[in-house]
Design a protein around this motif. Sequence first.
Motif, PDB file in Angstrom:
ATOM      1  N   GLU A   1       0.833  -1.204   0.000  1.00  0.00           N
ATOM      2  CA  GLU A   1       0.000   0.000   0.000  1.00  0.00           C
ATOM      3  C   GLU A   1       0.870   1.256   0.000  1.00  0.00           C
ATOM      4  OE1 GLU A   1      -2.229  -3.386   1.486  1.00  0.00           O
ATOM      5  OE2 GLU A   1      -0.358  -2.451   2.174  1.00  0.00           O
ATOM      6  N   VAL A   2       1.962   1.240   0.757  1.00  0.00           N
ATOM      7  CA  VAL A   2       2.869   2.391   0.793  1.00  0.00           C
ATOM      8  C   VAL A   2       3.530   2.574  -0.566  1.00  0.00           C
ATOM      9  CG1 VAL A   2       4.966   3.316   1.840  1.00  0.00           C
ATOM     10  CG2 VAL A   2       3.256   2.177   3.267  1.00  0.00           C
ATOM     11  N   GLN A   3       3.957   1.483  -1.168  1.00  0.00           N
ATOM     12  CA  GLN A   3       4.584   1.560  -2.491  1.00  0.00           C
ATOM     13  C   GLN A   3       3.648   2.169  -3.527  1.00  0.00           C
ATOM     14  OE1 GLN A   3       6.388  -2.168  -3.774  1.00  0.00           O
ATOM     15  NE2 GLN A   3       6.744  -2.789  -1.653  1.00  0.00           N
ATOM     16  N   ARG A   4       2.405   1.760  -3.496  1.00  0.00           N
ATOM     17  CA  ARG A   4       1.463   2.179  -4.547  1.00  0.00           C
ATOM     18  C   ARG A   4       0.911   3.578  -4.349  1.00  0.00           C
ATOM     19  NH1 ARG A   4      -2.517  -3.137  -5.112  1.00  0.00           N
ATOM     20  NH2 ARG A   4      -1.022  -4.530  -6.147  1.00  0.00           N
ATOM     21  N   TRP A   5       0.637   3.968  -3.103  1.00  0.00           N
ATOM     22  CA  TRP A   5      -0.226   5.128  -2.908  1.00  0.00           C
ATOM     23  C   TRP A   5       0.402   6.308  -2.169  1.00  0.00           C
ATOM     24  CZ3 TRP A   5      -3.511   4.128  -6.303  1.00  0.00           C
ATOM     25  CH2 TRP A   5      -4.045   2.849  -6.476  1.00  0.00           C
ATOM     26  N   LEU A   6       1.526   6.125  -1.487  1.00  0.00           N
ATOM     27  CA  LEU A   6       2.074   7.226  -0.700  1.00  0.00           C
ATOM     28  C   LEU A   6       2.450   8.425  -1.567  1.00  0.00           C
ATOM     29  CD1 LEU A   6       3.030   8.471   1.923  1.00  0.00           C
ATOM     30  CD2 LEU A   6       5.182   7.194   1.703  1.00  0.00           C
ATOM     31  N   GLY A   7       3.067   8.174  -2.707  1.00  0.00           N
ATOM     32  CA  GLY A   7       3.495   9.276  -3.571  1.00  0.00           C
ATOM     33  C   GLY A   7       2.359  10.157  -4.042  1.00  0.00           C
ATOM     34  N   ALA A   8       1.181   9.571  -4.226  1.00  0.00           N
ATOM     35  CA  ALA A   8       0.035  10.338  -4.729  1.00  0.00           C
ATOM     36  C   ALA A   8      -0.491  11.343  -3.713  1.00  0.00           C
ATOM     37  CB  ALA A   8      -1.091   9.382  -5.131  1.00  0.00           C
ATOM     38  N   THR A   9      -0.127  11.186  -2.435  1.00  0.00           N
ATOM     39  CA  THR A   9      -0.616  12.118  -1.415  1.00  0.00           C
ATOM     40  C   THR A   9       0.235  13.385  -1.329  1.00  0.00           C
ATOM     41  OG1 THR A   9       0.726  11.158   0.369  1.00  0.00           O
ATOM     42  CG2 THR A   9      -1.431  10.164  -0.037  1.00  0.00           C
ATOM     43  N   LEU A  10       1.311  13.471  -2.105  1.00  0.00           N
ATOM     44  CA  LEU A  10       2.268  14.574  -1.969  1.00  0.00           C
ATOM     45  C   LEU A  10       2.227  15.541  -3.140  1.00  0.00           C
ATOM     46  CD1 LEU A  10       5.298  12.391  -0.789  1.00  0.00           C
ATOM     47  CD2 LEU A  10       3.656  13.605   0.649  1.00  0.00           C
ATOM     48  N   ILE A  11       1.184  15.502  -3.947  1.00  0.00           N
ATOM     49  CA  ILE A  11       1.141  16.276  -5.189  1.00  0.00           C
ATOM     50  C   ILE A  11       0.738  17.733  -4.968  1.00  0.00           C
ATOM     51  CG2 ILE A  11       0.072  16.420  -7.472  1.00  0.00           C
ATOM     52  CD1 ILE A  11       2.026  14.075  -7.072  1.00  0.00           C
ATOM     53  N   ALA A  12      -0.152  17.997  -4.015  1.00  0.00           N
ATOM     54  CA  ALA A  12      -0.656  19.367  -3.827  1.00  0.00           C
ATOM     55  C   ALA A  12       0.484  20.342  -3.555  1.00  0.00           C
ATOM     56  CB  ALA A  12      -1.660  19.398  -2.676  1.00  0.00           C
ATOM     57  N   GLN A  13       0.357  21.546  -4.076  1.00  0.00           N
ATOM     58  CA  GLN A  13       1.378  22.565  -3.853  1.00  0.00           C
ATOM     59  C   GLN A  13       0.722  23.936  -3.852  1.00  0.00           C
ATOM     60  OE1 GLN A  13       4.402  23.369  -6.902  1.00  0.00           O
ATOM     61  NE2 GLN A  13       5.948  23.410  -5.299  1.00  0.00           N
ATOM     62  N   ALA A  14       1.118  24.787  -2.882  1.00  0.00           N
ATOM     63  CA  ALA A  14       0.533  26.135  -2.836  1.00  0.00           C
ATOM     64  C   ALA A  14       1.396  27.060  -2.005  1.00  0.00           C
ATOM     65  CB  ALA A  14      -0.895  26.071  -2.299  1.00  0.00           C
ATOM     66  N   GLY A  15       0.997  27.286  -0.755  1.00  0.00           N
ATOM     67  CA  GLY A  15       1.512  28.366   0.068  1.00  0.00           C
ATOM     68  C   GLY A  15       3.014  28.445   0.213  1.00  0.00           C
ATOM     69  N   ALA A  16       3.682  27.332   0.556  1.00  0.00           N
ATOM     70  CA  ALA A  16       5.118  27.375   0.808  1.00  0.00           C
ATOM     71  C   ALA A  16       5.881  27.800  -0.442  1.00  0.00           C
ATOM     72  CB  ALA A  16       5.601  26.009   1.290  1.00  0.00           C
ATOM     73  N   ALA A  17       5.526  27.226  -1.588  1.00  0.00           N
ATOM     74  CA  ALA A  17       6.211  27.572  -2.842  1.00  0.00           C
ATOM     75  C   ALA A  17       5.985  29.030  -3.206  1.00  0.00           C
ATOM     76  CB  ALA A  17       5.729  26.654  -3.964  1.00  0.00           C
ATOM     77  N   ILE A  18       4.756  29.503  -3.045  1.00  0.00           N
ATOM     78  CA  ILE A  18       4.451  30.905  -3.364  1.00  0.00           C
ATOM     79  C   ILE A  18       5.201  31.846  -2.426  1.00  0.00           C
ATOM     80  CG2 ILE A  18       2.608  32.632  -3.420  1.00  0.00           C
ATOM     81  CD1 ILE A  18       0.723  30.428  -4.371  1.00  0.00           C
ATOM     82  N   GLY A  19       5.299  31.479  -1.155  1.00  0.00           N
ATOM     83  CA  GLY A  19       6.030  32.299  -0.198  1.00  0.00           C
ATOM     84  C   GLY A  19       7.506  32.414  -0.549  1.00  0.00           C
ATOM     85  N   LEU A  20       8.110  31.302  -0.987  1.00  0.00           N
ATOM     86  CA  LEU A  20       9.520  31.333  -1.375  1.00  0.00           C
ATOM     87  C   LEU A  20       9.729  32.182  -2.632  1.00  0.00           C
ATOM     88  CD1 LEU A  20      10.452  27.598  -0.720  1.00  0.00           C
ATOM     89  CD2 LEU A  20      11.176  29.588   0.605  1.00  0.00           C
ATOM     90  N   VAL A  21       8.766  32.125  -3.552  1.00  0.00           N
ATOM     91  CA  VAL A  21       8.858  32.950  -4.758  1.00  0.00           C
ATOM     92  C   VAL A  21       8.800  34.434  -4.399  1.00  0.00           C
ATOM     93  CG1 VAL A  21       7.595  33.627  -6.836  1.00  0.00           C
ATOM     94  CG2 VAL A  21       8.010  31.227  -6.373  1.00  0.00           C
ATOM     95  N   GLN A  22       7.985  34.770  -3.421  1.00  0.00           N
ATOM     96  CA  GLN A  22       7.904  36.169  -2.992  1.00  0.00           C
ATOM     97  C   GLN A  22       9.236  36.643  -2.410  1.00  0.00           C
ATOM     98  OE1 GLN A  22       4.570  36.043  -0.314  1.00  0.00           O
ATOM     99  NE2 GLN A  22       3.056  36.284  -1.943  1.00  0.00           N
ATOM    100  N   ILE A  23       9.944  35.748  -1.706  1.00  0.00           N
ATOM    101  CA  ILE A  23      11.270  36.091  -1.193  1.00  0.00           C
ATOM    102  C   ILE A  23      12.225  36.346  -2.350  1.00  0.00           C
ATOM    103  CG2 ILE A  23      13.266  35.190   0.070  1.00  0.00           C
ATOM    104  CD1 ILE A  23      11.315  33.672   1.865  1.00  0.00           C
ATOM    105  N   ALA A  24      12.149  35.503  -3.380  1.00  0.00           N
ATOM    106  CA  ALA A  24      12.997  35.692  -4.561  1.00  0.00           C
ATOM    107  C   ALA A  24      12.702  37.020  -5.250  1.00  0.00           C
ATOM    108  CB  ALA A  24      12.788  34.533  -5.526  1.00  0.00           C
TER     109      ALA A  24
END
Length: 571
Positions: free
Chosen positions: A322-345
């Motif tokens: 179950e970990v092999q098949r499905w864990l990676g799919a739970t990590l796809i969402a992306q928003a606040g942290a990436a946008i915050g780092l871009v604002q620093i740049a």
Amino acid sequence: MVLTFSLGILLIAGVIAGYLAGWIGVPKVCLYIVAGLVIGPSLLGWIPEGHLHELDPVLKLALAMVLLEIGSRFKVGMIRRIIRSAVPLSLGELCLTFGLVAGGLYLYGEPLRSSLLLGGLALATAPATTIVVLREYDSEGPVTAYTFFLVALNNLAAIIAFEVLFAVTSLLEEGPSVDVSGLMTWLSISLVGSTVLGIVGGLVVSVASSLTREKQRTVVVFAITAFVLGFCESFDLPYLLTFLAMGITLANASRHTAETLKELGTVLALLYVVFFVAAGAELNLKALAAVGTIGAIYVVTRCSGKYLGVRWTAKYRQEPIEVQRWLGATLIAQAGAAIGLVQIASERDPELGRYLSTIIVGTVVVFEVIGPLLTRFAVVHAGEVPVAHLVHPERPGLRGSIHSVVSQIRISFGHDPLMKKNRSDLKVGDLMRKNVKSISNSADFLEVLEFIEHSRHQVYPVTNIDGNLVSVIRYRDLRTVLFDREVASLVRAEDLSVETNLFLSPEIPIQDAFDQCEKTIDDVIPVVDSIETMMLVGLLERRDIVRFIKTDHKAPRKTSSSPSPEESNPA
């Protein structure tokens, strides 16, 4: 338009989105974001962009509370057990994600600096979007536990990697004029300072929780969280790490962690609605269209790195399938942290920041919509979600709801039709719902789910081939039953049901039926034709009998054995 009007629109949109999510069967977070996108500046424009900026403190507070909750799940004993497996999984996923994104963009023709920085930004996973989906579906198991840990590690790694890459690439492009040692010193101080601040904040909350009463803990937690958040913003500290540390400290220093977080539930639900609808309103469809091929490469390589990095590492380490098949799919969402780092740049290099922002803000639209769906899909197929979260018993439609309101208004003005009837003459057969359906005791798991999906009750009678009542299935009991598609065909209704001695016959007086209702919290009681045959003939709803028994009839009543209207109120 005033800000309160925009806030009202956000909340109404959230309520409608939540209702539709339950009806469609998708995570509420997903439709919150879609609803925000529809009413935001990109489409209908009902929410002015300026109002979204004014709500920024509320949104940051909501994210801080999510991070606090993530940290509160990690007690020292749990960290020791999971760290040996989680760190290798995280390293495998982070390395492959960075390699695929940076390499893919560079091979396409992107400059080396922006390719490396986008590779660092790709490491971040949206904590709020991911964790709130897991909370909504009450998931529990190895995939869920790893997800909490990997989300925390991903964002920590993204912060460090971005700062290091920014310093290194600046040195390569601009030469010795760049103060690399200053940037590294600032990074070290920020990481250490934010961690220490989080630990201190967690200790303060722990002490305050012990000194205050239950109903005051919510105020205490929000007060300290707001103060710490303000401190982070004043001194430019990465508050993501601060509240992770604060949550971990709270989990290990306070005996009231679970109770404190439970008491925050109602307020957090309100904050989350505002947070996600506003997050959707901030999404920019024009930016999505502008990123073109580069955005598509970023999306594909990032998703591939997250999924394959975990899968290959988990397979090498012989983690559960179950970990092999499905864990990676739970990590796809992306928003606040990436946008915050871009604002620093953007603050350091406006031209580079604008370019990175176009790609990140554009692709976030994709990640924030598909991320919750993939997270739900993963934990459901991993068998970590209780069945009760996969079925949604039917509720009265719009017509039924309006009829109910009209009836209640008439009752409030003294036009209750039950007032004309004599309670002493009424039997169960006069109030029961006839022509009811039941579940066959030989029905398989999926057939049971289908039945529940089309029922508006919380108790479901189970009958044999002759239509005789043999047991019942309760919706609340399904919270402990995990859904596993691979064995669904082997589970029968009789495996999920429990025997019941609580049933009525049509000839029982209403007063006796009411006494039976007081012994259970079930919303309905099965009605059988007789004890000998046990043929199911109807269901008596609690709301019908309570409403009637509480009516102030003028007919003679029994003496002390009959409760007064106040005594008969189940509340």
